[in-house]
Every structure is written in structure tokens, then in C-alpha cells.
Scaffold this motif. Structure first.
Motif, PDB file in Angstrom:
ATOM      1  N   ALA A 316       0.780  -1.345  -0.168  1.00 14.77           N
ATOM      2  CA  ALA A 316      -0.091   0.051  -0.012  1.00 14.77           C
ATOM      3  C   ALA A 316       0.723   1.245   0.000  1.00 14.77           C
ATOM      4  N   LYS A 317       2.059   1.371   0.830  1.00 12.47           N
ATOM      5  CA  LYS A 317       2.779   2.551   0.815  1.00 12.47           C
ATOM      6  C   LYS A 317       3.572   2.664  -0.470  1.00 12.47           C
ATOM      7  N   ASP A 318       3.484   1.839  -1.325  1.00  9.55           N
ATOM      8  CA  ASP A 318       4.200   2.062  -2.582  1.00  9.55           C
ATOM      9  C   ASP A 318       3.322   2.231  -3.676  1.00  9.55           C
ATOM     10  N   VAL A 319       2.081   2.064  -3.484  1.00 11.15           N
ATOM     11  CA  VAL A 319       0.959   2.309  -4.836  1.00 11.15           C
ATOM     12  C   VAL A 319       0.737   3.612  -5.091  1.00 11.15           C
ATOM     13  N   SER A 320       0.902   3.691  -6.381  1.00  6.77           N
ATOM     14  CA  SER A 320       0.642   4.977  -6.953  1.00  6.77           C
ATOM     15  C   SER A 320      -0.306   4.899  -8.122  1.00  6.77           C
ATOM     16  N   PRO A 321      -0.766   5.938  -8.638  1.00  3.21           N
ATOM     17  CA  PRO A 321      -1.787   5.945  -9.702  1.00  3.21           C
ATOM     18  C   PRO A 321      -1.206   5.245 -10.946  1.00  3.21           C
ATOM     19  N   HIS A 322       0.234   5.234 -11.054  1.00  2.00           N
ATOM     20  CA  HIS A 322       0.742   4.401 -12.184  1.00  2.00           C
ATOM     21  C   HIS A 322       0.771   2.838 -12.013  1.00  2.00           C
ATOM     22  N   TRP A 323       0.382   2.438 -10.897  1.00  2.00           N
ATOM     23  CA  TRP A 323       0.170   0.993 -10.759  1.00  2.00           C
ATOM     24  C   TRP A 323      -1.043   0.570 -11.488  1.00  2.00           C
ATOM     25  N   PHE A 324      -2.123   1.546 -11.375  1.00  2.00           N
ATOM     26  CA  PHE A 324      -3.257   1.102 -12.026  1.00  2.00           C
ATOM     27  C   PHE A 324      -3.212   0.927 -13.663  1.00  2.00           C
ATOM     28  N   ARG A 325      -2.210   1.616 -14.286  1.00  3.25           N
ATOM     29  CA  ARG A 325      -1.770   1.710 -15.682  1.00  3.25           C
ATOM     30  C   ARG A 325      -1.256   0.323 -15.855  1.00  3.25           C
ATOM     31  N   HIS A 326      -0.187  -0.256 -15.059  1.00  2.00           N
ATOM     32  CA  HIS A 326       0.036  -1.415 -15.238  1.00  2.00           C
ATOM     33  C   HIS A 326      -0.799  -2.504 -15.139  1.00  2.00           C
ATOM     34  N   THR A 327      -1.421  -2.374 -14.256  1.00  2.00           N
ATOM     35  CA  THR A 327      -2.529  -3.468 -14.087  1.00  2.00           C
ATOM     36  C   THR A 327      -3.864  -3.537 -15.077  1.00  2.00           C
ATOM     37  N   PHE A 328      -4.119  -2.346 -15.564  1.00  4.29           N
ATOM     38  CA  PHE A 328      -4.685  -2.303 -16.738  1.00  4.29           C
ATOM     39  C   PHE A 328      -4.174  -3.157 -17.858  1.00  4.29           C
ATOM     40  N   ALA A 329      -2.892  -2.882 -18.169  1.00  5.01           N
ATOM     41  CA  ALA A 329      -2.378  -3.361 -19.394  1.00  5.01           C
ATOM     42  C   ALA A 329      -2.212  -5.151 -19.088  1.00  5.01           C
TER      43      ALA A 329
END
Length: 379
Positions: A316-329
Motif C-alpha cells: 500500500a505505501k508504494d502504490v501510486s496511480p501508475h500501478w493502475f496503468r500497469h494493472t490495466f495492461a
């Protein structure tokens, strides 16, 4: 203007002052002033920054006076400004910076960028590598090497520090920057509790948007598609403009959120800005969302969601909006989308960038040699 630049009295704290000086440098407007030509032209021919004292004015010449293959985009300029700010804050107080990250190494004396030396460079390298993730550290040190090379070429710094510190290599860490299906659902459940977070989360995971793309959407960027769908104009990385369809459920959430916000603002004696240049997805005060605000909201929501989830709690402490982009892909590829479709949706210029996600997915879902052997013998 000559005296302001020469004696470092130019106030860059206001956007107007920054824009005025940036325009003067970008258009070579300073060449219309004899005093400034004498200050900034060596032998009347080449640009020299030897007599510039202010680090931020030097930085403006780095941004707007440097020959580049392509024009800098606003998001790149913001990134450079953040990197410059980190550098100057460190140089102003290295001891405090080291205390912040827990380093026990001796801190070098403070100095201006113009007076930077080997001690400060080595200390800054240790500080950046300790404080930031590997790829962020590589970017910040690459910026430092670039700006010092420019400074040496233009006489702002007196030494060539090209080989005084190492940058390192970017690392591919896709698998470390995505959520699995269960973790994602837990986070989305948390985001759904607040209308604005619900919209942000939906656009991240359904469209793979970058934060900058989301924040930049204006009212005028909406238009109707051929079949009545809502289309939105996005400004991609590098300034490329594209049109994407907004899912109907997300568009419905946006309209409901704006109506609720409109009512809330009226109760406070305010009006929602409905002009074409106003943000489509404003914050609770009706103003444009900024990158730092979105990052903070996503991080806080993920930490809340992770309290009762063991693996998410660790991330959680490392999660950023860009994680969602990787997850989306990754989810799109796992669901059968072609790599070309994912590339187009993410706005990648090179398909090799998208292939990183495919390689990561194959590592997790493909059969291993152990699977093949286990199918033949009992171990």
C-alpha cells in the motif's frame, strides 16, 4: 531586465514572472537589448552563462535556451522543475537531507549549483539512491548530469563533472508495480465510497490513463461519437492528441458528481465553472485536480483498503496511480486483448514497451518445465 538577471533579483515565485522570463529566453528576446547581449554573448557570438548568478535563471536557460530535438511538453517541464527543486533543496542543506533519510555519512558544505563540487555530487548521488526507487533515482541523476553538462558548455560551472558520478540503469519492475485481481477489487471497493475517487479509479483501471491525462481533460474535450458514445480528447505523452471512448457508467458517474458539486458550491455561494477550458473532473472546490493531489488520494485510499488485506497492506505505501496503468495492461492482455490494442489504448509509441507487460504476464500464467515434468511423473 538586464540588472535583474545580472544581479539575480528576478522574482520567479509568480507564474507571470516565470512566463515572462521564459518567453524572453525562448524567443531570444534578450538579444534586442545591448546590455544583455554584452552579458550573454561571448565575443559577441556564442551564448555564455558565466555571469549568471541565480540557479533558477540558469535553469530557465537550460529549459528554453538549449537546442532540443523536440519541444518540451508541459508535463516534462514540471518533472524537470521537481528534479531541480530536489537538487537545490539538497545543496542548500545537505546535513538535514541526510538526517531525513537516515544516512550517517558526513554531509558536505551547502552551496549553490553554480559552485557545486565533487563532495556535493557524491553526497547527492548517495542521497538520491537511498531516498528514491531505482528508476526515479536514474531519472534524477540523468537530469543532474544533463544540466551540469549544459552548465559546463555554457560556462555556468567551471568543471566538467561528466565522470564524477554514476547514473545506473533503469530496471524493469512491472511485476512489482501492479495489483493482482483480488487486491485490485479491494482497492476499487474503497474508491467507490467517494464519488470523485470512484471516477478516478474507474478511468485509471478501465482506460489506463496517466495522471497528467486525467487532470488535463476539459469540458471542451468531450464530443459525441458516431454511435452516440461520449468521446474524450486526450493529450498524450509527447503532446500527441487522441480520442477515446468513455464507458457509459463512468460518464454517468461524472455527470452525477458534477451535479452534486454544482449544488454544493451554490450552498457556499459559489458557481461551478462550466466554461470550455474548465476541468471536466474538478476537485471538491471546483478547481483543477493536480498530480500531487491525485497521488495522495490514491495512496491514502489504498492504505485504508489494505488494513484488512495482508498482501495489499505490504504494497500500500508504494502504490501510486501508475500501478493502475500497469494493472490495466496486464489484465487486458490476460483477458485476451491483442498487444496492438493495448499499445494503442496506453498510447505507447513503441510496441516493445507494451511487450514488457506481455512478458510479465507469461511469467505468471505460462507453463513451466516443472509443470511439464509433473504431468509425466509423480514427485
Amino acid at each position: 531586465m538586464f540588472d535583474l538577471i545580472k544581479h539575480s533579483r528576478y522574482d520567479l515565485q509568480t507564474q507571470t514572472s516565470w512566463d515572462n522570463l521564459a518567453h524572453l529566453i525562448q524567443t531570444d528576446g534578450w538579444m534586442d537589448h545591448e546590455d544583455m547581449r554584452s552579458l550573454l554573448l561571448k565575443d559577441g557570438k556564442t551564448l555564455t552563462l558565466e555571469f549568471i548568478e541565480d540557479d533558477w535563471i540558469f535553469f530557465l536557460f537550460y529549459l528554453y535556451g538549449k537546442t532540443r530535438n523536440k519541444q518540451l511538453q508541459p508535463n516534462s517541464i514540471l518533472e524537470y522543475k521537481r528534479d531541480m527543486n530536489v537538487l537545490l533543496e539538497f545543496l542548500a542543506d545537505p546535513a538535514n537531507a541526510f538526517n531525513t533519510v537516515g544516512l550517517a555519512d558526513p554531509a558536505p558544505p551547502s552551496c549553490r549549483l553554480k559552485d557545486i563540487g565533487r563532495l556535493q555530487l557524491r553526497a547527492y548521488e548517495r542521497y538520491i539512491k537511498e531516498r528514491y526507487a531505482p528508476n526515479s533515482a536514474v531519472r534524477k541523476l540523468s537530469f543532474l548530469k544533463s544540466i551540469l553538462r549544459f552548465g559546463y558548455e555554457k560556462g555556468f560551472v567551471s568543471h566538467n563533472f561528466r565522470d564524477e558520478f554514476s547514473i545506473g540503469q533503469k530496471v524493469v519492475a512491472i511485476t512489482e508495480r501492479k495489483l493482482n485481481y483480488e487486491e485490485l477489487q479491494v482497492v476499487l471497493n474503497e474508491l467507490r465510497k467517494k464519488p470523485l475517487l470512484r471516477i478516478i479509479g474507474s478511468l485509471f483501471i478501465l482506460k489506463g490513463l496517466r495522471v497528467s491525462e486525467l487532470c488535463a481533460i476539459n469540458n471542451a474535450d468531450l464530443e459525441s461519437g458516431l454511435y452516440g458514445d461520449t468521446m474524450v480528447k486526450l493529450i498524450r505523452k509527447g503532446g500527441k492528441v487522441t480520442r477515446k471512448k468513455i464507458p457509459k457508467n463512468v460518464m454517468y458517474d461524472i455527470l452525477i458528481y458534477r451535479e452534486q458539486l454544482r449544488s454544493s458550491l451554490r450552498n457556499r455561494g459559489l458557481e461551478l465553472n462550466e466554461s470550455p477550458e474548465a476541468p471536466l473532473i474538478p476537485n471538491k472546490n471546483g478547481n483543477r485536480l493536480f498530480r500531487e493531489h491525485v497521488w495522495s488520494m490514491i495512496k491514502r485510499a489504498t492504505i485504508r483498503a489494505g488494513k484488512e488485506h495482508s498482501t495489499l497492506k505490504k504494497k500500500a505505501k508504494d502504490v501510486s496511480p501508475h500501478w493502475f496503468r500497469h494493472t490495466f495492461a496486464t489484465i487486458a492482455l490476460d483477458s485476451g486483448a491483442s498487444i496492438q490494442d493495448v499499445k494503442d489504448e496506453l498510447g505507447h509509441e513503441d510496441i516493445r514497451t507494451t511487450q514488457i507487460y506481455l512478458h510479465s504476464l507469461k511469467e505468471e500464467t505460462g507453463s513451466t518445465l516443472a509443470d511439464l515434468i509433473n504431468s509425466k511423473v509423480q514427485v
